[in-house]
Design a protein around this motif. Structure first.
Motif, PDB file in Angstrom:
ATOM      1  N   TYR A  89       0.835  -1.201   0.000  1.00 53.76           N
ATOM      2  CA  TYR A  89       0.000   0.000   0.000  1.00 53.76           C
ATOM      3  C   TYR A  89       0.872   1.253   0.000  1.00 53.76           C
ATOM      4  O   TYR A  89       0.574   2.232  -0.686  1.00 53.76           O
ATOM      5  CB  TYR A  89      -0.942  -0.015   1.208  1.00 53.76           C
ATOM      6  N   SER A  90       1.945   1.229   0.765  1.00 54.61           N
ATOM      7  CA  SER A  90       2.864   2.367   0.779  1.00 54.61           C
ATOM      8  C   SER A  90       3.538   2.550  -0.573  1.00 54.61           C
ATOM      9  O   SER A  90       3.718   3.678  -1.042  1.00 54.61           O
ATOM     10  CB  SER A  90       3.927   2.190   1.871  1.00 54.61           C
ATOM     11  N   GLU A  91       3.909   1.458  -1.217  1.00 51.94           N
ATOM     12  CA  GLU A  91       4.494   1.536  -2.553  1.00 51.94           C
ATOM     13  C   GLU A  91       3.492   2.139  -3.537  1.00 51.94           C
ATOM     14  O   GLU A  91       3.838   2.978  -4.360  1.00 51.94           O
ATOM     15  CB  GLU A  91       4.946   0.148  -3.036  1.00 51.94           C
ATOM     16  N   TYR A  92       2.246   1.722  -3.430  1.00 50.33           N
ATOM     17  CA  TYR A  92       1.183   2.232  -4.293  1.00 50.33           C
ATOM     18  C   TYR A  92       0.989   3.734  -4.098  1.00 50.33           C
ATOM     19  O   TYR A  92       0.851   4.491  -5.055  1.00 50.33           O
ATOM     20  CB  TYR A  92      -0.109   1.467  -4.002  1.00 50.33           C
ATOM     21  N   LYS A  93       1.007   4.179  -2.838  1.00 42.91           N
ATOM     22  CA  LYS A  93       0.791   5.601  -2.516  1.00 42.91           C
ATOM     23  C   LYS A  93       2.070   6.427  -2.637  1.00 42.91           C
ATOM     24  O   LYS A  93       2.024   7.648  -2.549  1.00 42.91           O
ATOM     25  CB  LYS A  93       0.238   5.742  -1.092  1.00 42.91           C
ATOM     26  N   LYS A  94       3.207   5.770  -2.780  1.00 44.04           N
ATOM     27  CA  LYS A  94       4.524   6.440  -2.887  1.00 44.04           C
ATOM     28  C   LYS A  94       4.880   7.211  -1.618  1.00 44.04           C
ATOM     29  O   LYS A  94       5.583   8.206  -1.654  1.00 44.04           O
ATOM     30  CB  LYS A  94       4.594   7.370  -4.112  1.00 44.04           C
ATOM     31  N   ARG A  95       4.352   6.755  -0.475  1.00 46.27           N
ATOM     32  CA  ARG A  95       4.685   7.318   0.835  1.00 46.27           C
ATOM     33  C   ARG A  95       4.321   6.276   1.885  1.00 46.27           C
ATOM     34  O   ARG A  95       3.573   5.340   1.606  1.00 46.27           O
ATOM     35  CB  ARG A  95       3.950   8.625   1.096  1.00 46.27           C
ATOM     36  N   SER A  96       4.846   6.413   3.075  1.00 45.68           N
ATOM     37  CA  SER A  96       4.565   5.457   4.137  1.00 45.68           C
ATOM     38  C   SER A  96       3.129   5.634   4.632  1.00 45.68           C
ATOM     39  O   SER A  96       2.771   6.712   5.109  1.00 45.68           O
ATOM     40  CB  SER A  96       5.545   5.643   5.292  1.00 45.68           C
ATOM     41  N   VAL A  97       2.350   4.603   4.484  1.00 43.57           N
ATOM     42  CA  VAL A  97       0.936   4.649   4.853  1.00 43.57           C
ATOM     43  C   VAL A  97       0.568   3.339   5.554  1.00 43.57           C
ATOM     44  O   VAL A  97       1.020   2.278   5.162  1.00 43.57           O
ATOM     45  CB  VAL A  97       0.039   4.798   3.597  1.00 43.57           C
ATOM     46  N   ILE A  98      -0.246   3.451   6.582  1.00 47.03           N
ATOM     47  CA  ILE A  98      -0.771   2.256   7.235  1.00 47.03           C
ATOM     48  C   ILE A  98      -2.282   2.253   7.028  1.00 47.03           C
ATOM     49  O   ILE A  98      -3.003   3.047   7.630  1.00 47.03           O
ATOM     50  CB  ILE A  98      -0.431   2.229   8.734  1.00 47.03           C
ATOM     51  N   PRO A  99      -2.782   1.356   6.154  1.00 52.51           N
ATOM     52  CA  PRO A  99      -4.226   1.301   5.912  1.00 52.51           C
ATOM     53  C   PRO A  99      -4.966   0.701   7.112  1.00 52.51           C
ATOM     54  O   PRO A  99      -4.376  -0.024   7.919  1.00 52.51           O
ATOM     55  CB  PRO A  99      -4.345   0.394   4.684  1.00 52.51           C
ATOM     56  N   VAL A 100      -6.248   0.993   7.231  1.00 51.41           N
ATOM     57  CA  VAL A 100      -7.070   0.496   8.342  1.00 51.41           C
ATOM     58  C   VAL A 100      -7.048  -1.030   8.385  1.00 51.41           C
ATOM     59  O   VAL A 100      -7.012  -1.626   9.468  1.00 51.41           O
ATOM     60  CB  VAL A 100      -8.518   1.030   8.222  1.00 51.41           C
ATOM     61  N   SER A 101      -7.032  -1.672   7.222  1.00 51.07           N
ATOM     62  CA  SER A 101      -7.029  -3.137   7.192  1.00 51.07           C
ATOM     63  C   SER A 101      -5.787  -3.718   7.875  1.00 51.07           C
ATOM     64  O   SER A 101      -5.819  -4.850   8.353  1.00 51.07           O
ATOM     65  CB  SER A 101      -7.155  -3.651   5.764  1.00 51.07           C
ATOM     66  N   PHE A 102      -4.704  -2.958   7.951  1.00 47.47           N
ATOM     67  CA  PHE A 102      -3.501  -3.383   8.694  1.00 47.47           C
ATOM     68  C   PHE A 102      -3.860  -3.687  10.143  1.00 47.47           C
ATOM     69  O   PHE A 102      -3.426  -4.683  10.712  1.00 47.47           O
ATOM     70  CB  PHE A 102      -2.446  -2.279   8.622  1.00 47.47           C
ATOM     71  N   TRP A 103      -4.664  -2.809  10.742  1.00 44.39           N
ATOM     72  CA  TRP A 103      -5.016  -2.975  12.159  1.00 44.39           C
ATOM     73  C   TRP A 103      -5.956  -4.159  12.354  1.00 44.39           C
ATOM     74  O   TRP A 103      -5.859  -4.873  13.357  1.00 44.39           O
ATOM     75  CB  TRP A 103      -5.606  -1.686  12.717  1.00 44.39           C
ATOM     76  N   TYR A 104      -6.872  -4.382  11.397  1.00 45.19           N
ATOM     77  CA  TYR A 104      -7.748  -5.552  11.500  1.00 45.19           C
ATOM     78  C   TYR A 104      -6.959  -6.850  11.364  1.00 45.19           C
ATOM     79  O   TYR A 104      -7.190  -7.808  12.116  1.00 45.19           O
ATOM     80  CB  TYR A 104      -8.875  -5.487  10.465  1.00 45.19           C
TER      81      TYR A 104
END
Length: 92
Positions: free
Chosen positions: A30-45
Motif C-alpha cells: 500500500y505504501s508503494e502504491y501511494k509512494k509514501r509510508s501509509v498504514i491502511p485500516v485493514s492493517f489494524w484488522y
C-alpha cells in the motif's frame, strides 16, 4: 477428514502467523502504491486477527514468553482503530 487436536492447533497457529505477516505485506504494498509510508485500516484488522489467533495458540502451547508477546498487542491495535474512527468524525 479427521484432524487431530494437535493438527487443528497447528492450523490456528499458522493461520494467525499468515494474518500477522500479511499485515506487513499489505502495509508495504500500500505504501508503494501511494509512494509514501501509509498504514491502511485493514492493517489494524489483520493485526487483531493475527495476534488473537497467535495468543490462543500460545496459550494452548503454554508458552509464557509467546503469551506475553501477544497479550498486549490487541490493546494497541484496537486503540489505533479508535483514533482512526475519532479522526473521521465530523468536527463540531
Amino acid at each position: 477428514m479427521n484432524f487431530s487436536r494437535e493438527t487443528l492447533w497447528l492450523v490456528v497457529g499458522f493461520t494467525g502467523q499468515i494474518a500477522f505477516t500479511g499485515r506487513f505485506v499489505l502495509q508495504w504494498l500500500y505504501s508503494e502504491y501511494k509512494k509514501r509510508s501509509v498504514i491502511p485500516v485493514s492493517f489494524w484488522y489483520l493485526s487483531i486477527v493475527g495476534s488473537t489467533l497467535l495468543l490462543f495458540y500460545a496459550i494452548y502451547r503454554q508458552d509464557p514468553v509467546f503469551i506475553a508477546g501477544q497479550a498486549f498487542g490487541s490493546i494497541v491495535y484496537f486503540r489505533n482503530l479508535q483514533l482512526i474512527a475519532k479522526s473521521r468524525q465530523p468536527k463540531e
